[in-house]
Design a protein around this motif. Structure first.
Motif, PDB file in Angstrom:
ATOM      1  N   HIS A  54      -2.379  89.666 -21.105  1.00 15.61           N
ATOM      2  CA  HIS A  54      -1.250  90.343 -20.147  1.00 15.61           C
ATOM      3  C   HIS A  54      -0.360  91.121 -21.144  1.00 15.61           C
ATOM      4  N   VAL A  55      -0.053  92.459 -20.787  1.00 11.42           N
ATOM      5  CA  VAL A  55       0.567  93.275 -21.474  1.00 11.42           C
ATOM      6  C   VAL A  55       1.813  93.894 -20.999  1.00 11.42           C
ATOM      7  N   LEU A  56       3.054  93.485 -21.513  1.00 13.39           N
ATOM      8  CA  LEU A  56       4.132  93.911 -21.003  1.00 13.39           C
ATOM      9  C   LEU A  56       5.165  94.858 -21.913  1.00 13.39           C
ATOM     10  N   ASP A  57       5.565  95.818 -21.191  1.00  7.77           N
ATOM     11  CA  ASP A  57       6.382  96.876 -22.121  1.00  7.77           C
ATOM     12  C   ASP A  57       7.766  96.687 -21.976  1.00  7.77           C
ATOM     13  N   THR A  58       8.099  95.967 -23.201  1.00  7.15           N
ATOM     14  CA  THR A  58       9.572  95.562 -23.294  1.00  7.15           C
ATOM     15  C   THR A  58      10.638  96.855 -23.126  1.00  7.15           C
ATOM     16  N   ALA A  59      10.099  97.761 -23.791  1.00  4.12           N
ATOM     17  CA  ALA A  59      11.017  99.054 -23.613  1.00  4.12           C
ATOM     18  C   ALA A  59      11.374  99.215 -22.307  1.00  4.12           C
ATOM     19  N   SER A  60      10.469  99.301 -21.383  1.00  2.71           N
ATOM     20  CA  SER A  60      10.544  99.758 -19.970  1.00  2.71           C
ATOM     21  C   SER A  60      10.888  98.544 -19.067  1.00  2.71           C
ATOM     22  N   GLY A  61      10.640  97.318 -19.441  1.00  4.99           N
ATOM     23  CA  GLY A  61      10.694  96.194 -18.691  1.00  4.99           C
ATOM     24  C   GLY A  61       9.767  96.038 -17.635  1.00  4.99           C
ATOM     25  N   LYS A  62       8.554  96.580 -17.770  1.00  4.30           N
ATOM     26  CA  LYS A  62       7.779  96.705 -16.870  1.00  4.30           C
ATOM     27  C   LYS A  62       6.074  96.264 -17.509  1.00  4.30           C
ATOM     28  N   PRO A  63       5.252  95.836 -16.512  1.00  7.02           N
ATOM     29  CA  PRO A  63       3.896  95.653 -17.069  1.00  7.02           C
ATOM     30  C   PRO A  63       3.314  97.001 -17.420  1.00  7.02           C
ATOM     31  N   ALA A  64       2.609  96.938 -18.720  1.00  2.84           N
ATOM     32  CA  ALA A  64       1.930  97.962 -19.185  1.00  2.84           C
ATOM     33  C   ALA A  64       0.653  98.373 -18.471  1.00  2.84           C
ATOM     34  N   GLU A  65       0.809  99.281 -17.465  1.00  2.00           N
ATOM     35  CA  GLU A  65      -0.356  99.687 -16.526  1.00  2.00           C
ATOM     36  C   GLU A  65      -1.099 100.718 -17.226  1.00  2.00           C
ATOM     37  N   GLY A  66      -2.446 100.510 -17.149  1.00  5.63           N
ATOM     38  CA  GLY A  66      -3.426 101.858 -17.773  1.00  5.63           C
ATOM     39  C   GLY A  66      -3.543 101.678 -19.187  1.00  5.63           C
ATOM     40  N   LEU A  67      -3.241 100.576 -19.686  1.00  5.43           N
ATOM     41  CA  LEU A  67      -3.412 100.311 -21.312  1.00  5.43           C
ATOM     42  C   LEU A  67      -4.749  99.757 -21.549  1.00  5.43           C
ATOM     43  N   VAL A  68      -5.664 100.608 -22.383  1.00  8.88           N
ATOM     44  CA  VAL A  68      -7.003 100.381 -22.932  1.00  8.88           C
ATOM     45  C   VAL A  68      -6.967  99.192 -23.872  1.00  8.88           C
ATOM     46  N   ILE A  69      -8.060  98.264 -23.558  1.00  8.63           N
ATOM     47  CA  ILE A  69      -8.232  97.026 -24.632  1.00  8.63           C
ATOM     48  C   ILE A  69      -9.494  96.991 -24.881  1.00  8.63           C
ATOM     49  N   GLU A  70      -9.933  97.202 -26.308  1.00  9.84           N
ATOM     50  CA  GLU A  70     -11.450  96.770 -26.583  1.00  9.84           C
ATOM     51  C   GLU A  70     -11.171  95.395 -27.145  1.00  9.84           C
ATOM     52  N   LEU A  71     -12.388  94.695 -26.787  1.00 13.90           N
ATOM     53  CA  LEU A  71     -12.753  93.435 -27.511  1.00 13.90           C
ATOM     54  C   LEU A  71     -13.802  93.248 -28.201  1.00 13.90           C
ATOM     55  N   TYR A  72     -13.671  92.883 -29.468  1.00 14.04           N
ATOM     56  CA  TYR A  72     -14.789  92.805 -30.603  1.00 14.04           C
ATOM     57  C   TYR A  72     -15.068  91.355 -31.032  1.00 14.04           C
TER      58      TYR A  72
ATOM     59  N   VAL B 223      -4.227  85.596 -24.692  1.00 12.85           N
ATOM     60  CA  VAL B 223      -3.431  86.342 -25.896  1.00 12.85           C
ATOM     61  C   VAL B 223      -2.705  87.382 -25.287  1.00 12.85           C
ATOM     62  N   PRO B 224      -1.247  87.220 -24.852  1.00 11.94           N
ATOM     63  CA  PRO B 224      -0.278  88.156 -24.384  1.00 11.94           C
ATOM     64  C   PRO B 224       0.180  88.999 -25.576  1.00 11.94           C
ATOM     65  N   LEU B 225       0.330  90.261 -25.024  1.00  8.75           N
ATOM     66  CA  LEU B 225       1.141  91.281 -25.907  1.00  8.75           C
ATOM     67  C   LEU B 225       2.407  92.075 -25.202  1.00  8.75           C
ATOM     68  N   LEU B 226       3.401  91.688 -26.101  1.00  2.68           N
ATOM     69  CA  LEU B 226       4.745  92.520 -25.790  1.00  2.68           C
ATOM     70  C   LEU B 226       5.067  93.477 -26.521  1.00  2.68           C
ATOM     71  N   ILE B 227       5.048  94.896 -26.054  1.00  4.58           N
ATOM     72  CA  ILE B 227       5.070  96.114 -26.785  1.00  4.58           C
ATOM     73  C   ILE B 227       6.189  96.827 -26.548  1.00  4.58           C
ATOM     74  N   SER B 228       6.423  97.735 -27.600  1.00  2.76           N
ATOM     75  CA  SER B 228       7.510  98.802 -27.442  1.00  2.76           C
ATOM     76  C   SER B 228       7.173  99.791 -28.634  1.00  2.76           C
ATOM     77  N   PRO B 229       7.854 100.871 -28.654  1.00  2.00           N
ATOM     78  CA  PRO B 229       7.110 102.098 -29.685  1.00  2.00           C
ATOM     79  C   PRO B 229       7.491 101.432 -31.248  1.00  2.00           C
ATOM     80  N   TYR B 230       8.310 100.471 -31.299  1.00  2.00           N
ATOM     81  CA  TYR B 230       8.223 100.207 -32.766  1.00  2.00           C
ATOM     82  C   TYR B 230       8.318  98.633 -33.057  1.00  2.00           C
ATOM     83  N   GLY B 231       7.644  97.913 -32.163  1.00  2.00           N
ATOM     84  CA  GLY B 231       7.693  96.579 -32.587  1.00  2.00           C
ATOM     85  C   GLY B 231       6.428  95.765 -31.298  1.00  2.00           C
ATOM     86  N   TYR B 232       5.982  94.747 -31.751  1.00  2.00           N
ATOM     87  CA  TYR B 232       5.263  93.985 -30.737  1.00  2.00           C
ATOM     88  C   TYR B 232       5.044  92.572 -31.357  1.00  2.00           C
ATOM     89  N   SER B 233       4.730  91.624 -30.157  1.00  2.00           N
ATOM     90  CA  SER B 233       4.590  90.283 -30.427  1.00  2.00           C
ATOM     91  C   SER B 233       3.632  89.528 -29.554  1.00  2.00           C
TER      92      SER B 233
END
Length: 118
Positions: free
Chosen positions: A7-25, A103-113
């Motif tokens: 699950h990916v959330l954009d913490t800078a916008s406060g919204k879910p990250a729609e349209g984000l490409v994820i690759e699994l290896y 494995v969720p991801l919280l993102i912004s332009p300058y950080g992630y967790s």
């Protein structure tokens, strides 16, 4: 439920990250094999259920690669060139095929967790 989800959330916008490409290896020694590529939906999740489930959900080391820079640019965020965060790899192990790995991801332009969710 067993399997691998994210699950990916954009913490800078406060919204879910729609349209984000994820690759699994899958990682085996020095070999990195692409298992699949998915894109997040309007809720920041992947359509169709878990990314890995059933016979493909096996013990091992994996890497989720989140294309955060492309997503942020598509939202109109002006990033430095090169971007501080562009492609975010998260390597993790699956040691119990009867468990659920989230494995969720919280993102912004300058950080992630990230963390192992439920």
């Amino acid at each position: 439920m067993t399997g691998l989800t994210t699950h990916v959330l954009d913490t800078a916008s406060g919204k879910p990250a729609e349209g984000l490409v994820i690759e699994l290896y899958r990682i085996e020694g020095n070999t990195r094999t692409k298992v699949k590529s998915v894109t997040t939906n309007a809720d920041g999740r992947v359509d169709g259920g878990p990314i890995l489930i059933g016979e493909s959900f096996v013990l091992g080391t994996y890497e989720l690669v989140f294309h955060a820079g492309d997503y942020l640019r598509s939202c109109g965020v002006i990033l430095t060139e090169p971007a501080f965060l562009d492609v975010i790899p998260i390597r993790f192990g699956i040691s119990d095929v009867t468990a659920h790995y989230h494995v969720p991801l919280l993102i912004s332009p300058y950080g992630y967790s990230t963390y192992r969710g439920s």
